[in-house]
Design a protein around this motif. Structure first.
Motif, PDB file in Angstrom:
ATOM      1  N   PHE A  52      67.459   3.752   2.133  1.00  0.00           N
ATOM      2  CA  PHE A  52      67.821   5.112   1.762  1.00  0.00           C
ATOM      3  C   PHE A  52      68.575   5.178   0.432  1.00  0.00           C
ATOM      4  O   PHE A  52      68.582   6.213  -0.219  1.00  0.00           O
ATOM      5  CB  PHE A  52      68.576   5.796   2.912  1.00  0.00           C
ATOM      6  N   ASN A  53      69.164   4.046   0.031  1.00  0.00           N
ATOM      7  CA  ASN A  53      69.732   4.004  -1.324  1.00  0.00           C
ATOM      8  C   ASN A  53      68.625   4.149  -2.362  1.00  0.00           C
ATOM      9  O   ASN A  53      68.813   4.794  -3.396  1.00  0.00           O
ATOM     10  CB  ASN A  53      70.480   2.690  -1.561  1.00  0.00           C
ATOM     11  N   ASP A  54      67.469   3.524  -2.086  1.00  0.00           N
ATOM     12  CA  ASP A  54      66.322   3.670  -2.992  1.00  0.00           C
ATOM     13  C   ASP A  54      65.928   5.132  -3.140  1.00  0.00           C
ATOM     14  O   ASP A  54      65.606   5.593  -4.230  1.00  0.00           O
ATOM     15  CB  ASP A  54      65.076   2.935  -2.451  1.00  0.00           C
ATOM     16  N   LEU A  55      65.961   5.838  -2.027  1.00  0.00           N
ATOM     17  CA  LEU A  55      65.568   7.250  -2.098  1.00  0.00           C
ATOM     18  C   LEU A  55      66.548   8.046  -2.949  1.00  0.00           C
ATOM     19  O   LEU A  55      66.146   8.944  -3.684  1.00  0.00           O
ATOM     20  CB  LEU A  55      65.475   7.857  -0.699  1.00  0.00           C
ATOM     21  N   VAL A  56      67.831   7.698  -2.844  1.00  0.00           N
ATOM     22  CA  VAL A  56      68.821   8.401  -3.667  1.00  0.00           C
ATOM     23  C   VAL A  56      68.520   8.134  -5.149  1.00  0.00           C
ATOM     24  O   VAL A  56      68.522   9.052  -5.982  1.00  0.00           O
ATOM     25  CB  VAL A  56      70.269   7.972  -3.314  1.00  0.00           C
ATOM     26  N   THR A  57      68.236   6.868  -5.467  1.00  0.00           N
ATOM     27  CA  THR A  57      67.893   6.524  -6.858  1.00  0.00           C
ATOM     28  C   THR A  57      66.666   7.307  -7.312  1.00  0.00           C
ATOM     29  O   THR A  57      66.653   7.891  -8.400  1.00  0.00           O
ATOM     30  CB  THR A  57      67.606   5.002  -6.964  1.00  0.00           C
ATOM     31  N   LYS A  58      65.652   7.329  -6.450  1.00  0.00           N
ATOM     32  CA  LYS A  58      64.431   8.064  -6.809  1.00  0.00           C
ATOM     33  C   LYS A  58      64.713   9.545  -7.021  1.00  0.00           C
ATOM     34  O   LYS A  58      64.146  10.168  -7.913  1.00  0.00           O
ATOM     35  CB  LYS A  58      63.367   7.890  -5.730  1.00  0.00           C
ATOM     36  N   PHE A  59      65.586  10.077  -6.208  1.00  0.00           N
ATOM     37  CA  PHE A  59      65.946  11.478  -6.378  1.00  0.00           C
ATOM     38  C   PHE A  59      66.537  11.708  -7.778  1.00  0.00           C
ATOM     39  O   PHE A  59      66.139  12.630  -8.488  1.00  0.00           O
ATOM     40  CB  PHE A  59      66.956  11.914  -5.305  1.00  0.00           C
ATOM     41  N   HIS A  60      67.458  10.815  -8.181  1.00  0.00           N
ATOM     42  CA  HIS A  60      68.095  10.993  -9.494  1.00  0.00           C
ATOM     43  C   HIS A  60      67.106  10.784 -10.638  1.00  0.00           C
ATOM     44  O   HIS A  60      67.265  11.355 -11.708  1.00  0.00           O
ATOM     45  CB  HIS A  60      69.304  10.059  -9.626  1.00  0.00           C
ATOM     46  N   GLU A  61      66.099   9.959 -10.389  1.00  0.00           N
ATOM     47  CA  GLU A  61      65.081   9.744 -11.423  1.00  0.00           C
ATOM     48  C   GLU A  61      63.968  10.784 -11.340  1.00  0.00           C
ATOM     49  O   GLU A  61      62.982  10.695 -12.074  1.00  0.00           O
ATOM     50  CB  GLU A  61      64.485   8.333 -11.259  1.00  0.00           C
ATOM     51  N   ASN A  62      64.135  11.708 -10.411  1.00  0.00           N
ATOM     52  CA  ASN A  62      63.111  12.730 -10.224  1.00  0.00           C
ATOM     53  C   ASN A  62      61.766  12.160  -9.778  1.00  0.00           C
ATOM     54  O   ASN A  62      60.712  12.630 -10.204  1.00  0.00           O
ATOM     55  CB  ASN A  62      62.932  13.495 -11.530  1.00  0.00           C
ATOM     56  N   LYS A  63      61.819  11.124  -8.980  1.00  0.00           N
ATOM     57  CA  LYS A  63      60.587  10.440  -8.588  1.00  0.00           C
ATOM     58  C   LYS A  63      60.347  10.460  -7.073  1.00  0.00           C
ATOM     59  O   LYS A  63      59.620   9.620  -6.548  1.00  0.00           O
ATOM     60  CB  LYS A  63      60.653   8.975  -9.039  1.00  0.00           C
ATOM     61  N   LEU A  64      60.972  11.394  -6.384  1.00  0.00           N
ATOM     62  CA  LEU A  64      60.735  11.442  -4.933  1.00  0.00           C
ATOM     63  C   LEU A  64      59.287  11.831  -4.654  1.00  0.00           C
ATOM     64  O   LEU A  64      58.719  12.683  -5.329  1.00  0.00           O
ATOM     65  CB  LEU A  64      61.651  12.480  -4.282  1.00  0.00           C
ATOM     66  N   ALA A  65      58.694  11.169  -3.655  1.00  0.00           N
ATOM     67  CA  ALA A  65      57.365  11.587  -3.209  1.00  0.00           C
ATOM     68  C   ALA A  65      57.522  12.890  -2.436  1.00  0.00           C
ATOM     69  O   ALA A  65      58.639  13.295  -2.119  1.00  0.00           O
ATOM     70  CB  ALA A  65      56.775  10.505  -2.309  1.00  0.00           C
ATOM     71  N   HIS A  66      56.418  13.561  -2.120  1.00  0.00           N
ATOM     72  CA  HIS A  66      56.569  14.814  -1.369  1.00  0.00           C
ATOM     73  C   HIS A  66      56.608  14.561   0.136  1.00  0.00           C
ATOM     74  O   HIS A  66      57.013  15.424   0.901  1.00  0.00           O
ATOM     75  CB  HIS A  66      55.467  15.806  -1.732  1.00  0.00           C
ATOM     76  N   ALA A  67      56.164  13.350   0.546  1.00  0.00           N
ATOM     77  CA  ALA A  67      56.252  13.043   1.981  1.00  0.00           C
ATOM     78  C   ALA A  67      56.390  11.544   2.201  1.00  0.00           C
ATOM     79  O   ALA A  67      55.774  10.750   1.486  1.00  0.00           O
ATOM     80  CB  ALA A  67      55.027  13.561   2.720  1.00  0.00           C
ATOM     81  N   TYR A  68      57.205  11.198   3.181  1.00  0.00           N
ATOM     82  CA  TYR A  68      57.434   9.794   3.517  1.00  0.00           C
ATOM     83  C   TYR A  68      57.058   9.542   4.970  1.00  0.00           C
ATOM     84  O   TYR A  68      57.373  10.361   5.846  1.00  0.00           O
ATOM     85  CB  TYR A  68      58.905   9.416   3.316  1.00  0.00           C
ATOM     86  N   LEU A  69      56.407   8.409   5.168  1.00  0.00           N
ATOM     87  CA  LEU A  69      56.141   7.954   6.534  1.00  0.00           C
ATOM     88  C   LEU A  69      57.075   6.784   6.794  1.00  0.00           C
ATOM     89  O   LEU A  69      57.053   5.785   6.077  1.00  0.00           O
ATOM     90  CB  LEU A  69      54.679   7.514   6.661  1.00  0.00           C
ATOM     91  N   ILE A  70      57.937   6.936   7.782  1.00  0.00           N
ATOM     92  CA  ILE A  70      58.920   5.887   8.058  1.00  0.00           C
ATOM     93  C   ILE A  70      58.672   5.294   9.430  1.00  0.00           C
ATOM     94  O   ILE A  70      58.763   5.993  10.458  1.00  0.00           O
ATOM     95  CB  ILE A  70      60.356   6.444   7.946  1.00  0.00           C
TER      96      ILE A  70
END
Ligand SMILES: [Zn+2]
Length: 287
Positions: A7-25
């Motif tokens: 989930f730290n990766d997701l925070v980084t991606k959020f700041h880089e504006n690189k979040l996907a629109h959907a995640y399968l976990i």
């Protein structure tokens, strides 16, 4: 802050504006994954620079109690996730959120989407709308339909199993001391000897933290007993030390009492008062 560093990766991606629109976990612990997702959402939305446990802002509080309209958790209703829930979700998310960065849907047990609800879900992920973020949680991604799987970014999140001692963050010696005390204490409560029970605890421990730990262990004993009487897997090591011999109904009622005690502990109610109340209510059930 997170139980899994993914989930730290997701925070980084959020700041880089690189979040996907959907995640399968795919995960071995759906509840823990849900907690991590909520923490992630607090971090990206909190106006107070969220750190560890923000209780200051309204947004984090609403996320905690599942009451932010822009975050929807969908779970199976019976054996499957119903199409009507997906349709309601689409309606709710037809406008941009007012207070948070995204409209977020979390599908818990996504493998329980039946054919028609999965179909209905596809629109979200085939033509992603900016401002909508989705999480599909499952114990087994092999049984997720391909059309959903292929349109999500996937993660596998395996959580470590924590023993009670680990989760309380105490040494083995402390843990054994607590257990010995609890044996003694529960014994006194369950027999009707008129003694001041609170002294059993207070002569050994006066710190709030110790007493809270003791009640967390008592909770675990009753919770594991509850699992046992319901023929579900339970922690045998703990119950080898404590056999309660109480019926299901009584165990349920006692769990409620202990939950209330733990809430009172967190509200700064006086320890003496809490201990008196505990003994009174527990004994009330024995009569
Ligand atoms: Zn906050």
């Amino acid at each position: 802050m997170f139980a899994s560093s993914i989930f730290n990766d997701l925070v980084t991606k959020f700041h880089e504006n690189k979040l996907a629109h959907a995640y399968l976990i795919e995960t071995n612990n759906l509840d823990q994954a849900l907690i991590d997702i909520k923490n992630f959402l607090k971090i990206i939305n909190c106006p107070e620079n969220y750190n560890n446990d923000c209780t200051k802002c309204n947004l984090c509080n609403l996320i905690n109690i599942n009451n932010l309209p822009s975050i929807k958790v969908i779970e199976p209703d019976g054996t499957s996730i119903k199409k009507k829930d997906i349709i309601a979700l689409k309606e709710d998310f037809s406008s941009r959120p007012l207070y948070s960065k995204y409209n977020v849907y979390i599908i818990k047990n996504a493998d329980k989407l039946n054919a028609s609800s999965a179909n209905s879900m596809l629109k979200f992920i085939e033509e992603p709308t900016p401002g909508i973020l989705g999480f599909f949680l499952t114990n087994n991604k092999d049984i997720i339909i391909d059309t959903i799987k292929s349109r999500c970014e996937s993660y596998t999140v395996n959580y470590e199993y924590k023993t009670l001692q680990d989760s309380l963050n105490i040494t083995n010696e402390q843990y054994q001391n607590y257990l010995n005390l609890i044996k003694n204490y529960l014994n006194y409560i369950n027999t009707s000897k008129l003694i001041t029970n609170k002294n059993i605890i207070l002569k050994e421990y006066t710190e709030r933290q110790d007493i809270e730990n003791i009640f967390k262990i008592i909770y675990a004993i009753y919770y594991q007993s509850f699992l046992k009487v319901n023929h579900e897997p339970y922690d045998e090591t703990l119950l080898n030390e404590f056999s309660l011999n109480e019926n299901k109904n009584k165990i349920e009622q006692k769990l409620k009492i202990i939950t209330k005690i733990l809430t009172n502990m967190s509200y700064n109610v006086s320890i003496e008062l809490i201990l008196d109340k505990f003994v009174l209510e527990m004994r009330g059930l024995n009569e």
